[in-house]
Each structure stands twice: as C-alpha cells, then as structure tokens.
Enzyme design. Sequence first.
Site, PDB file in Angstrom:
ATOM      1  N   ASP A 133       0.843  -1.196   0.000  1.00 26.08           N
ATOM      2  CA  ASP A 133       0.000   0.000   0.000  1.00 26.08           C
ATOM      3  C   ASP A 133       0.882   1.251   0.000  1.00 26.08           C
ATOM      4  O   ASP A 133       2.052   1.199   0.389  1.00 26.08           O
ATOM      5  CB  ASP A 133      -0.875   0.030   1.263  1.00 26.08           C
ATOM      6  CG  ASP A 133      -1.832  -1.149   1.309  1.00 26.08           C
ATOM      7  OD1 ASP A 133      -2.115  -1.727   0.246  1.00 26.08           O
ATOM      8  OD2 ASP A 133      -2.286  -1.481   2.424  1.00 26.08           O
TER       9      ASP A 133
HETATM   10  N1  URA Z   1      -1.165  -5.980   3.886  1.00 26.31           N
HETATM   11  C1  URA Z   1      -1.704  -4.730   3.871  1.00 26.31           C
HETATM   12  O1  URA Z   1      -2.764  -4.491   4.420  1.00 26.31           O
HETATM   13  N2  URA Z   1      -1.010  -3.759   3.226  1.00 26.31           N
HETATM   14  C2  URA Z   1       0.194  -3.960   2.642  1.00 26.31           C
HETATM   15  O2  URA Z   1       0.785  -3.024   2.107  1.00 26.31           O
HETATM   16  C3  URA Z   1       0.731  -5.259   2.679  1.00 26.31           C
HETATM   17  C4  URA Z   1       0.025  -6.254   3.300  1.00 26.31           C
END
Ligand code: URA
Length: 234
Positions: free
Chosen positions: A103
């Site tokens: 993310d």
């Molecule tokens: N899980 C998440 O919620 N976000 C990420 O960036 C990676 C794994």
Amino acid sequence: MLRLDKYLSNHAGVSRSEARAYIKNGIVTVNGDIIRSIGQKVALEDDIFMLNQQVSISGETYILLYKPAGVICTTDEEEKCDTVMDMVPDYDDMGLLMAGRLDKDTTGVVLLSTDGKWTHKVTSPNYLCEKVYELETADPIDEDLVSHFERGVLLKDNPKPTDPAKLVILDTHKARLTLTEGRYHQIKRMFGACGNKVTSLHRSAVGIVNLEGLEEGGCRKLTKEEIDSFASKA
Ligand code: URA
C-alpha cells in the site's frame, strides 16, 4: 547508476576494499573493457566480470527496492504520484514486473523482475514464500489473535479463510506477522475483521531477502543465491 566498487561489494561477495584492490589490479571488466577506476559508474544492465566470472546476471533483471511511505506500487507510466519505478535507476521501460505490491503508506521490501515465472514463484501462495511484516496497531493486540490468524481469518470478499499466518506479539501494540499469500490490503483487513486497526506497516523480508545495508529509497540487484532461493515449490 552505482559505483563499481559498491556494485562488486553488493553482488560479488567481496568487501569494498577487496573490490577496490581487484579493480586497481585490472581484473574487472565492464562490457568487455578492463576498468581500473573504482569510482566508475555502472548500470544495472552492464555486463560485469571479476576474475573471469560473471558478476551481473545476464538476460533477466532482479531488483530489491526499499519502498518509502508515500510512493505507489504501480508500473503505470501515467500515474501522477511518485511510483516505485521512478526509484529504479535506468528503468527506461526494461519490462519490470512487481512481485507483490505494498500500500502507499506501507514501507519496506519490494521485489521487481523482468522474469515473470520468477515473480509468480514469489507471489503465488502455492510456493509458500514467507513475507514478514512489522506492524503497530491502534488498540492493544489480543493474544487470541495468534491462534485466530493461525486458523485463518474470513475476509468479506472471499469465502475461503486466509492461509495460516504466524503472529508474534512483540509489545502491547506491536507485532510481527508472517504471511505466505498477498491479498488486497490483507493485513489491515485481517486486523479490521478482528476489531483492531493497523496504524503502521513495514515489510522487512520476503523469503531470504531483507533490507540490511540498504537505505530507504535505495535499490540493488539481487544476488544469484537470493534469486535461486525462490526456485523450488513447497
Ligand atoms: N497488507 C496490507 O494491508 N497492506 C500492505 O501493504 C501489505 C500487506
């Protein structure tokens, strides 16, 4: 671009001072030319030999990138925000694929390669490649989550619970979570489904690849040992 001595110490299993000695002694070649300047800049695509052994991996490219917060995991050239591709030197559309996305606010290990079969081995749950995350939460972490995450969590968009995940509680609001799959916003949704909220998330390792020696925003080529470590199916 990277200095030749640094490149050799990253990829040839020698120290920086050994690399300098090899370069000065004329036993390092870049694209067929003997190079005696330790500060010579080299690109990820250059063919580099030391002691007649190839250091660079020809054909495919395999890169580890230390993603900072605020950068987007996309190969979309039209994207207006900063993307991980902007951080790869000499990117120039070499056809890199991302082996799992993070993310925008998540930091840490992002693996990129031109080798689609290899990226599949990194991301497919069938290969059981472990992705390790360090995280913090808004509320104290309930000890029951250890067994709940091991059994699997039901997320809204999928009738199949998440694969067994290893949760190690490090402090009231801190934990390490190891996953072998990578669903959309998986960790945030796992905690959300259990009434807690992830406030910070960092991927510290994927398989044997970790961020040791790399600064935030930096990247390096993977070593042959690292590349080959993803080769076998569990
Ligand atoms: N899980 C998440 O919620 N976000 C990420 O960036 C990676 C794994």
